[in-house]
Design an enzyme around this catalytic site. Structure first.
Site, PDB file in Angstrom:
ATOM      1  N   HIS A   1     -12.515   2.489   3.247  1.00 35.96           N
ATOM      2  CA  HIS A   1     -12.758   2.128   1.693  1.00 35.96           C
ATOM      3  C   HIS A   1     -13.527   0.694   0.712  1.00 35.96           C
ATOM      4  O   HIS A   1     -13.679   1.763  -0.074  1.00 35.96           O
ATOM      5  CB  HIS A   1     -11.296   1.592   1.424  1.00 35.96           C
TER       6      HIS A   1
ATOM      7  N   HIS B   1       0.571  -1.246   0.369  1.00 38.76           N
ATOM      8  CA  HIS B   1       0.068   0.261  -0.080  1.00 38.76           C
ATOM      9  C   HIS B   1       1.051   1.214  -0.207  1.00 38.76           C
ATOM     10  O   HIS B   1       0.374   2.055  -0.423  1.00 38.76           O
ATOM     11  CB  HIS B   1      -0.860   0.048   0.840  1.00 38.76           C
TER      12      HIS B   1
ATOM     13  N   HIS C   1      -9.160   9.426   5.741  1.00 39.55           N
ATOM     14  CA  HIS C   1      -8.169   9.805   6.447  1.00 39.55           C
ATOM     15  C   HIS C   1      -7.722  10.528   8.199  1.00 39.55           C
ATOM     16  O   HIS C   1      -7.689   9.793   8.811  1.00 39.55           O
ATOM     17  CB  HIS C   1      -7.457   9.203   6.013  1.00 39.55           C
TER      18      HIS C   1
ATOM     19  N   GLU D   1      -9.683  10.779  -5.000  1.00 40.72           N
ATOM     20  CA  GLU D   1      -8.986  10.341  -4.082  1.00 40.72           C
ATOM     21  C   GLU D   1      -8.908  11.784  -3.258  1.00 40.72           C
ATOM     22  O   GLU D   1      -8.320  11.608  -1.640  1.00 40.72           O
ATOM     23  CB  GLU D   1      -8.332  10.258  -4.766  1.00 40.72           C
TER      24      GLU D   1
ATOM     25  N   HIS E   1     -11.815  11.086   0.368  1.00 38.11           N
ATOM     26  CA  HIS E   1     -10.914  10.324   0.385  1.00 38.11           C
ATOM     27  C   HIS E   1     -10.054  10.787   1.300  1.00 38.11           C
ATOM     28  O   HIS E   1     -10.043  10.222   2.822  1.00 38.11           O
ATOM     29  CB  HIS E   1      -9.845   9.498  -0.452  1.00 38.11           C
TER      30      HIS E   1
END
Length: 720
Positions: A413, A215, A377, A358, A373
């Site tokens: 996700h 990742h 996080h 993203e 996205h």
């Protein structure tokens, strides 16, 4: 500078990144080097220490001296040094991102390899170590004069991102002993909890060193800050790579009797039910990653007194951006910065939506569609201390090299993936023309594993030894006491296998075909057959390659270790040193690829049924003409053997014209003469002779095998 010298000089910069280069030699055995830093680049006490320590190296020692010079063009590290050396580095943080990009600009602007080496070396000890690793490797993989540079495994460079501090502390103790008396520090299969927490049953997979390294490397190769248009199909790569990871993770959950992942939606009142305690500590600063208690509410991040997070992130913004992206998908167009409509009803629409989601530099309208996205996080990463009242660091979901460890990464996700699948659902089903390959039929598929029945796979546990001496900062000066310090970790492994595919080519001439191999669980969590519309979203790729089909019957054989998806375990400092000394037969893997040891899901004691699917398409239609590859030699084209299936191809176009995940990325067409969608993969493939599906069972044997080429046989083992 020849390639062997270059590999050696740059590779050893990655050893003990928190320890100044002037302290001790790097490397081991006959590969040891010392870096001679210019006096005016050091503080007086550092220059004196370097001069003294050089005198402790015995005369006649086999140690090479690498001279470092000032760069021809001066640079200013002030924008980079806003991130303290002791901080937990997170590229999702805008302040960290800005600092990292400033260092990337300095390194990438160096006009030649010598100045690049000098800049990398002189910046190394002046900035945050993890930020430096990010910037150095981000530029190394993109520079023409660094083509073929091989990156050691991340867990050797930064073991503190993979192993609990108590294991590293024991490794420090072992470093005080003579090399021949050192014990192996055994790391348990999982060390973050017990199976009384059901989620812990798959901790071995989430916390696997290979999953997290993949990742990290994927985001290194495909950074969301890359210049607009510089990465081919970047938004689609973002969708495809994470979708594949989710398919594999859900299969792993079914293997362990767990339900598939449920999404988490970030909005006012959202609660994260699952706790997560990574037990990781950043060794350069002694700071612990943030942890999360059960039933943690998601709140706005307003860390006014945190100098490294001055701009708030609001839950309502993430919800608003999510709604706007879904609104654009449903309407069939997005709004660009100048107010024009950008169609989302064409083949590259997933690339557009992925860029918005993203978001990358390719977002059609960053101010309007935001950063759903990335901000997710951050909201999840700071949920334990959103207002900085406890001065806590971000949680592991806040960094690309640790995020996969946390259960909430997969829930977040899943939400992202469902929105991207929403876009795919508007695309028309593939037609027979899209799916057929005239004159080619697949009549047989067998998976051969030594000593097992046909169409049977076997997994087990393997212990592999990792040399922690390359990544731990010992501040050692005794050249005779530098040497390996072994940690022994346990991970999933499978027995190697081989595909046998029988293909008939009825055409008069040879046909070059693209062989696409997928797998997915056959049954759901309750043991019921998965409806095809659910199963198709779980199919993950096992391999993709081209083959020449002669007229008549062909037997296509392919070994699992040849998979274009994976990279090997063997990319360690120790093995790369051998490659430098004896470079024949070495492939320049740059490091982005799925871990080979996790190619096969764990399976079950009584067998996990998978549907293996093979499809052959026309390579003449699939291949991509890439102007950026014109004029390159074959060795230059092969300079970076990344797994293009998941990672793309550095600096060039994705070498497959088909959509990523084809043919499972779209809803299937109705069965002939009906309005009903196929209910199984068998029904889906029935009209297409160039496809085949077979049931393959994966058995798990609860035994542990020790990998060779690690600590010396008979070494003491310490279990903490």
């Amino acid at each position: 500078m020849d390639s062997r010298t270059r590999q050696k000089q740059f590779m050893y910069l990655l050893e003990r990144i928190g320890e100044p280069l002037y302290v001790s030699p790097r490397g081991q055995g006959k590969s040891q080097v010392v870096y001679s830093i210019p006096q005016d680049a050091l503080e007086d006490y550092e220059a004196n220490a370097m001069a003294y320590l050089r005198k402790t190296i015995p005369s006649g020692s086999d140690v090479s001296v690498i001279t470092v010079n000032k760069t021809a063009t001066p640079y200013d590290l002030t924008p980079v040094q806003v991130i303290p050396r002791t901080a937990v580095f997170s590229y999702f943080s805008p302040v960290h991102q800005k600092a990292a990009d400033a260092l990337i600009k300095i390194l990438s602007s160096q006009p030649n390899l010598e100045d690049y080496f000098n800049a990398c070396t002189l910046c190394r000890d002046a900035v945050n170590p993890h930020l430096w690793v990010h910037a150095f490797l981000s530029t190394a993989i993109r520079r023409e004069d660094m083509k073929g540079f091989i990156i050691p495994h991340l867990w050797e460079i930064t073991p503190d991102l993979f192993f609990e501090a108590r294991f590293l502390r024991e490794a420090h103790k072992q470093s005080a002993l003579p090399v021949e008396d050192r014990a192996v520090v055994e790391v348990p299969l999982v060390f973050t909890g017990f199976d009384t927490n059901p989620e812990h049953k798959v901790a071995y997979w989430r916390e696997d060193v290979g999953v997290n390294s993949f990742h990290w490397h994927w985001h290194l190769v495909n950074p969301f800050t890359a210049p607009r248009g510089s990465i081919d199909r970047q938004g689609e790569l973002f969708y495809s790579a994470h979708h594949e990871m989710l398919g594999r993770y859900n299969t792993e959950r079914i293997s362990n009797g767990l339900n598939r992942v449920t999404p988490i939606y970030l909005q006012e009142g959202s609660i994260v039910e699952e706790a997560y305690f990574s037990k990781l500590t950043v060794q350069s600063g002694g700071r612990n990653w943030g942890v999360r208690q059960e039933n943690t509410p998601i709140r706005d991040i307003v860390r006014i007194k945190d100098p490294l997070f001055p701009t708030p992130t609001y839950v309502t913004d993430v919800r608003l951006w999510s709604d706007r992206i879904k609104e654009a998908i449903d309407a069939g167009f997005a709004l660009s910065l100048d107010g024009k409509k950008v169609s989302l009803r064409n083949d590259n629409a997933i690339d557009i939506v992925g860029g918005m989601m993203e978001p990358s530099s390719n977002s059609v309208n960053r101010p309007y569609y935001g950063a759903m996205h990335n901000s997710g996080h951050l909201l999840l990463g700071y949920s334990h201390d959103p207002d900085f009242r406890y001065k806590e660091e971000i949680g592991v979901i806040g960094s690309t090299n640790t995020a996969c460890r946390d259960t909430i990464f997969w829930r977040w996700h899943t939400n992202v993936d469902l929105i991207l699948q929403r876009q795919k659902a508007f695309m028309p089903p593939y037609t027979a023309t899209d799916l057929l390959l005239n004159g080619v039929s697949v009549s047989g598929l067998e998976v051969h594993t030594p000593s097992l029945d046909i169409n049977t796979l076997l997994t087990f546990w393997m212990q592999s030894d990792v040399d922690l001496s390359r990544g731990l900062d010992f501040l050692k000066t005794d050249i005779n006491n530098l040497g390996p310090i072994w940690a022994r970790l346990t991970h999933l492994q499978h027995r190697d296998f081989e595909y046998h595919i029988i293909v008939r080519n009825s055409n008069a001439k040879n046909v070059t075909g693209t062989v696409r191999i997928f797998a997915a669980p056959k049954f759901d969590e309750q043991g019921d057959p998965l409806p095809f519309d659910e199963q198709r979203t779980l199919f993950f790729q096992m391999d993709k390659f081209t083959t020449t089909l002669k007229h008549g019957e062909n037997l296509v054989q392919r070994k699992s270790i040849e998979s274009a998806l994976t990279i090997p375990w063997s990319q360690t400092f120790r093995q790369l040193e051998r490659s430098v000394s004896s470079p024949t037969g070495v492939e320049a893997f740059c490091g982005c690829g799925w871990p080979q040891n996790l190619l096969v899901p764990k399976g079950k004691h009584g067998g996990l049924s998978l549907d293996f699917f093979v499809m052959i398409t026309d390579w003449e239609v699939d291949r991509v003409n890439d102007p950026r590859a014109v004029g390159l030699t074959e060795s230059q084209k092969a300079g970076c053997v990344d797994a293009a299936i998941l990672c793309g191809t550095m600096g060039r176009k994705v070498p497959d014209a088909k959509a990523m995940g084809f043919p499972f990325d779209r809803l299937p067409a109705p069965v002939a003469n009906t309005n009903v969608a196929p209910v199984s993969v068998a029904e889906f493939i029935k009209p297409y002779p160039n496809m085949i599906a077979k049931e393959v069972k994966v058995y798990h044997r609860d035994v542990t095998v020790l990998r060779e080429d690690g600590a010396p046989t008979g070494s003491r083992v310490i279990r903490i």
